[in-house]
Write a protein that holds these residues in place. Structure first.
Motif, PDB file in Angstrom:
ATOM      1  N   UNK A  82      10.977 -11.096 -50.658  1.00  0.00           N
ATOM      2  CA  UNK A  82      11.005 -10.349 -51.921  1.00  0.00           C
ATOM      3  C   UNK A  82      11.894  -9.114 -51.806  1.00  0.00           C
ATOM      4  N   UNK A  83      11.831  -8.424 -50.678  1.00  0.00           N
ATOM      5  CA  UNK A  83      12.686  -7.252 -50.462  1.00  0.00           C
ATOM      6  C   UNK A  83      14.150  -7.687 -50.427  1.00  0.00           C
ATOM      7  N   UNK A  84      14.443  -8.788 -49.746  1.00  0.00           N
ATOM      8  CA  UNK A  84      15.820  -9.281 -49.667  1.00  0.00           C
ATOM      9  C   UNK A  84      16.341  -9.648 -51.057  1.00  0.00           C
ATOM     10  N   UNK A  85      15.511 -10.289 -51.868  1.00  0.00           N
ATOM     11  CA  UNK A  85      15.924 -10.648 -53.232  1.00  0.00           C
ATOM     12  C   UNK A  85      16.159  -9.401 -54.071  1.00  0.00           C
ATOM     13  N   UNK A  86      15.311  -8.393 -53.908  1.00  0.00           N
ATOM     14  CA  UNK A  86      15.488  -7.132 -54.639  1.00  0.00           C
ATOM     15  C   UNK A  86      16.810  -6.472 -54.262  1.00  0.00           C
ATOM     16  N   UNK A  87      17.075  -6.356 -52.977  1.00  0.00           N
ATOM     17  CA  UNK A  87      18.301  -5.712 -52.507  1.00  0.00           C
ATOM     18  C   UNK A  87      19.522  -6.497 -52.988  1.00  0.00           C
ATOM     19  N   UNK A  88      19.461  -7.826 -52.943  1.00  0.00           N
ATOM     20  CA  UNK A  88      20.574  -8.644 -53.415  1.00  0.00           C
ATOM     21  C   UNK A  88      20.812  -8.402 -54.906  1.00  0.00           C
ATOM     22  N   UNK A  89      19.743  -8.294 -55.678  1.00  0.00           N
ATOM     23  CA  UNK A  89      19.875  -8.018 -57.104  1.00  0.00           C
ATOM     24  C   UNK A  89      20.482  -6.660 -57.381  1.00  0.00           C
ATOM     25  N   UNK A  90      20.076  -5.669 -56.624  1.00  0.00           N
ATOM     26  CA  UNK A  90      20.648  -4.322 -56.781  1.00  0.00           C
ATOM     27  C   UNK A  90      22.136  -4.353 -56.468  1.00  0.00           C
ATOM     28  N   UNK A  91      22.502  -5.044 -55.406  1.00  0.00           N
ATOM     29  CA  UNK A  91      23.916  -5.139 -55.038  1.00  0.00           C
ATOM     30  C   UNK A  91      24.735  -5.845 -56.116  1.00  0.00           C
ATOM     31  N   UNK A  92      24.124  -6.778 -56.845  1.00  0.00           N
ATOM     32  CA  UNK A  92      24.817  -7.486 -57.924  1.00  0.00           C
ATOM     33  C   UNK A  92      24.811  -6.690 -59.226  1.00  0.00           C
ATOM     34  N   UNK A  93      24.172  -5.514 -59.232  1.00  0.00           N
ATOM     35  CA  UNK A  93      24.171  -4.679 -60.418  1.00  0.00           C
ATOM     36  C   UNK A  93      23.035  -4.943 -61.381  1.00  0.00           C
ATOM     37  N   UNK A  94      22.044  -5.733 -60.977  1.00  0.00           N
ATOM     38  CA  UNK A  94      20.965  -6.087 -61.879  1.00  0.00           C
ATOM     39  C   UNK A  94      20.008  -4.930 -62.179  1.00  0.00           C
ATOM     40  N   UNK A  95      20.121  -3.832 -61.440  1.00  0.00           N
ATOM     41  CA  UNK A  95      19.263  -2.673 -61.693  1.00  0.00           C
ATOM     42  C   UNK A  95      20.048  -1.476 -62.202  1.00  0.00           C
ATOM     43  N   UNK A  96      21.311  -1.678 -62.524  1.00  0.00           N
ATOM     44  CA  UNK A  96      22.147  -0.563 -62.987  1.00  0.00           C
ATOM     45  C   UNK A  96      21.571   0.124 -64.224  1.00  0.00           C
ATOM     46  N   UNK A  97      20.919  -0.636 -65.075  1.00  0.00           N
ATOM     47  CA  UNK A  97      20.355  -0.051 -66.299  1.00  0.00           C
ATOM     48  C   UNK A  97      19.271   0.981 -65.999  1.00  0.00           C
ATOM     49  N   UNK A  98      18.686   0.934 -64.819  1.00  0.00           N
ATOM     50  CA  UNK A  98      17.639   1.901 -64.461  1.00  0.00           C
ATOM     51  C   UNK A  98      18.220   3.289 -64.202  1.00  0.00           C
ATOM     52  N   UNK A  99      19.494   3.352 -63.847  1.00  0.00           N
ATOM     53  CA  UNK A  99      20.144   4.633 -63.558  1.00  0.00           C
ATOM     54  C   UNK A  99      20.948   5.157 -64.753  1.00  0.00           C
ATOM     55  N   UNK A 100      21.058   4.368 -65.792  1.00  0.00           N
ATOM     56  CA  UNK A 100      21.854   4.777 -66.960  1.00  0.00           C
ATOM     57  C   UNK A 100      21.126   5.878 -67.714  1.00  0.00           C
ATOM     58  N   UNK A 101      21.882   6.774 -68.231  1.00  0.00           N
ATOM     59  CA  UNK A 101      21.232   7.773 -69.073  1.00  0.00           C
ATOM     60  C   UNK A 101      21.795   9.083 -68.888  1.00  0.00           C
TER      61      UNK A 101
END
Length: 52
Positions: free
Chosen positions: A33-52
């Motif tokens: 699960x941690x590996x999948x999370x990190x891979x998603x972050x690297x692909x930009x899937x969490x970029x919206x969390x830092x927007x603002x």
């Protein structure tokens, strides 16, 4: 939210908690699960969390 460094449990799972509430509950994840999370972050899937 800032996540504090994880702790590895004896069975290999990883415990994470919010750094602003160190006495609060920990969320427990498998290494996969941690590996999948990190891979998603690297692909930009969490970029919206830092927007603002």
């Amino acid at each position: 939210m800032i996540i504090s460094a994880g702790r590895y449990l004896a069975d290999g799972r990883v415990a994470l908690r919010q750094s602003t509430d160190p006495a609060g509950p920990a969320l427990i994840y498998t290494p996969e699960e941690i590996a999948a999370f990190v891979a998603g972050v690297k692909r930009g899937l969490a970029d919206h969390l830092a927007a603002g």
